[in-house]
Design a protein around this motif. Structure first.
Motif, PDB file in Angstrom:
ATOM      1  N   ARG A 120       0.850  -1.033  -0.049  1.00 29.72           N
ATOM      2  CA  ARG A 120       0.045   0.105   0.026  1.00 29.72           C
ATOM      3  C   ARG A 120       1.011   1.378   0.031  1.00 29.72           C
ATOM      4  O   ARG A 120       2.030   1.417   0.606  1.00 29.72           O
ATOM      5  N   VAL A 121       0.384   2.445  -0.933  1.00 32.02           N
ATOM      6  CA  VAL A 121       1.341   3.509  -0.901  1.00 32.02           C
ATOM      7  C   VAL A 121       0.942   4.411   0.494  1.00 32.02           C
ATOM      8  O   VAL A 121      -0.311   4.377   0.841  1.00 32.02           O
ATOM      9  N   THR A 122       1.883   4.632   1.176  1.00 29.88           N
ATOM     10  CA  THR A 122       1.542   5.260   2.434  1.00 29.88           C
ATOM     11  C   THR A 122       1.953   6.899   2.432  1.00 29.88           C
ATOM     12  O   THR A 122       1.682   7.436   3.297  1.00 29.88           O
ATOM     13  N   ASP A 125       0.996  12.246   3.689  1.00 29.57           N
ATOM     14  CA  ASP A 125       0.658  10.956   3.980  1.00 29.57           C
ATOM     15  C   ASP A 125      -0.754  10.601   3.130  1.00 29.57           C
ATOM     16  O   ASP A 125      -1.471  11.372   2.756  1.00 29.57           O
ATOM     17  N   VAL A 126      -0.775   9.201   2.960  1.00 25.61           N
ATOM     18  CA  VAL A 126      -1.864   8.802   2.303  1.00 25.61           C
ATOM     19  C   VAL A 126      -2.545   7.777   3.321  1.00 25.61           C
ATOM     20  O   VAL A 126      -2.122   6.595   3.632  1.00 25.61           O
ATOM     21  N   PRO A 127      -3.266   8.235   3.916  1.00 28.15           N
ATOM     22  CA  PRO A 127      -4.269   7.432   4.797  1.00 28.15           C
ATOM     23  C   PRO A 127      -5.025   6.451   4.339  1.00 28.15           C
ATOM     24  O   PRO A 127      -5.523   6.468   2.975  1.00 28.15           O
ATOM     25  N   GLU A 128      -5.288   5.339   5.018  1.00 29.37           N
ATOM     26  CA  GLU A 128      -6.207   4.187   4.480  1.00 29.37           C
ATOM     27  C   GLU A 128      -7.504   4.582   4.580  1.00 29.37           C
ATOM     28  O   GLU A 128      -7.991   5.525   5.457  1.00 29.37           O
ATOM     29  N   LEU A 131      -5.075   8.821  -4.531  1.00 33.48           N
ATOM     30  CA  LEU A 131      -3.920   9.130  -4.797  1.00 33.48           C
ATOM     31  C   LEU A 131      -3.581  10.169  -5.675  1.00 33.48           C
ATOM     32  O   LEU A 131      -2.524  10.934  -5.708  1.00 33.48           O
ATOM     33  N   ALA A 132      -4.396  10.503  -6.698  1.00 30.44           N
ATOM     34  CA  ALA A 132      -4.448  11.301  -7.785  1.00 30.44           C
ATOM     35  C   ALA A 132      -4.769  12.836  -7.036  1.00 30.44           C
ATOM     36  O   ALA A 132      -3.783  13.726  -7.230  1.00 30.44           O
ATOM     37  N   GLU A 133      -5.659  12.683  -6.162  1.00 28.43           N
ATOM     38  CA  GLU A 133      -5.958  13.997  -5.483  1.00 28.43           C
ATOM     39  C   GLU A 133      -4.959  14.348  -4.540  1.00 28.43           C
ATOM     40  O   GLU A 133      -4.460  15.632  -4.542  1.00 28.43           O
ATOM     41  N   LEU A 134      -4.443  13.521  -3.861  1.00 24.56           N
ATOM     42  CA  LEU A 134      -3.065  13.925  -2.913  1.00 24.56           C
ATOM     43  C   LEU A 134      -1.955  14.451  -3.841  1.00 24.56           C
ATOM     44  O   LEU A 134      -1.094  15.306  -3.414  1.00 24.56           O
TER      45      LEU A 134
END
Length: 383
Positions: free
Chosen positions: A215-217, A377-380, A362-365
């Motif tokens: 997972r991307v974090t 950070d990329v939250p779950e 992910l695109a939005e972040l």
């Protein structure tokens, strides 16, 4: 054998991807092979109902392929109880509302990505589908590419040891449209129409990284609009308001780091349009669309940096090609078959609207990271 007809509303089939990959190479290919055998004495026979805004284009497609059913009235088709599945390959800006209608009508959902223009909308679609109790899936076609299937085989076999890093290069030169016609539609370069390479490609990178490596974090991205003016389908100049290149660094669960460059303003000097190099403690691999090459720890040479002496060997020749060892079907068709088995034989399937929402996230972040100049950070996410 019992043949069961499955009527599928296919919205957006006059577009390049909807027509070539989903209609011709998937649904019509299934018909050409006699349908999909579920293995229990039932053969599914897909019957597409073509949907779109251009009546003349739909009629021409139907006539070309000997299909009976097409319509420009989405609401009328969704109200038809014989239509069981709704598929969407429209432009992104039109997708969210159409899928909501299809969910409300009780249709099973299969859709291209991104599923919505923002994370809130993507999560709402996942929640609505879950509450309705329908089956739903999102196209994640790159997982079914021969090169990545070979790469997964290496991962599953423990070839790499501990994976350290992934480096991806994707892209090609999309002509501006003035002296040579562009090979992508003009809306791809207008942010107000849902365009941009981050919106288009980061959802792909999310599921590739998530499924293969973890997972991307976190994400740190820098976007650019390298070509500020392009020419549209009517040969008229327009301002490109969306990003045409993105340079991303992704931290993964488990500690591996991925770097992926995506560009529609790059000339290809690699073997395939997309390539991923994976480096691990025990070996490395380079995977593309179809091919995969490896270099094991035991066969790794010891290069010495000396810019004053020309290289007397080819680094590429020191790698070994991974054999196919299997027949690889069209990736879009393979995933269609899995989704149909999920709907009609309750086979497992986890590439759902929540998975699609992770790509939108992910695109939005990624866009936010570029705008703010920082790592995020990329939250779950969950329903």
């Amino acid at each position: 054998m019992t043949r069961k007809t499955v009527r599928i509303a296919m919205n957006g089939v006059t577009g390049r991807m909807g027509y070539r990959q989903h209609l011709v190479r998937s649904i019509l290919a299934l018909r050409d092979q006699g349908g999909l055998d579920l293995g229990d004495g039932t053969v599914l026979w897909p019957e597409p109902v073509l949907l779109g805004r251009r009546e003349h284009a739909l009629k021409a497609l139907a006539e070309q392929h000997g299909l009976e059913h097409w319509s420009t009235d989405v609401d009328e088709v969704l109200a038809d109880p014989t239509v069981e599945i709704y598929f969407d390959a429209q432009v992104t800006s039109a997708r969210e509302e159409a899928i909501k209608k299809a969910i409300a009508a009780g249709k099973h959902i299969y859709t291209e990505k991104p599923t919505a223009t923002g994370l809130d909308g993507a999560l709402e679609l996942a929640r609505l589908a879950h509450e309705k109790g329908i089956k739903h899936g999102v196209v994640q076609d790159k997982l079914f590419l021969p090169g990545l299937l070979k790469l997964k085989r290496l991962i599953d076999g423990g070839f790499f040891g501990r994976i350290l890093s992934i480096r991806g290069e994707f892209g090609y030169w999309v002509f501006e449209g003035d002296w040579q016609s562009a090979q992508r539609p003009s809306w791809n370069y207008r942010a107000e129409d849902g365009g941009g390479i981050v919106v288009d490609m980061f959802p792909h990178w999310e599921y590739v990284l998530h499924e293969l490596f973890g997972r991307v974090t976190s994400v740190q991205a820098l976007t650019a609009t390298h070509i500020p003016q392009r020419w549209d389908e009517q040969d008229k100049p327009y301002d490109a308001t969306a990003d045409d290149a993105a340079y991303g660094v992704f931290e993964l669960e488990g500690g591996a780091i991925a770097q992926i460059n995506s560009s529609w303003a790059v000339r290809v000097n690699r073997d395939e349009l997309v390539e991923f190099q994976v480096d691990g403690t025990e070996g490395s691999a380079v995977a593309g669309l179809r091919n995969c090459r490896v270099q094991h720890r035991s066969a790794t040479p010891k290069p010495v940096w000396n810019p004053d002496i020309p290289a007397t060997y080819s680094f590429r020749d020191q790698w070994q090609e991974i054999p196919d060892n299997a027949e690889f079907d069209n990736g879009f068709k393979a995933q269609w078959e899995l989704f149909l088995r999920h709907v009609y034989a309750d086979a497992p399937y986890h590439w759902d609207l929540l998975a699609g929402a992770r790509g939108v996230q992910l695109a939005e972040l990624g866009l936010k990271s570029s705008a703010e100049g920082r790592r995020l950070d990329v939250p779950e996410i969950a329903l």
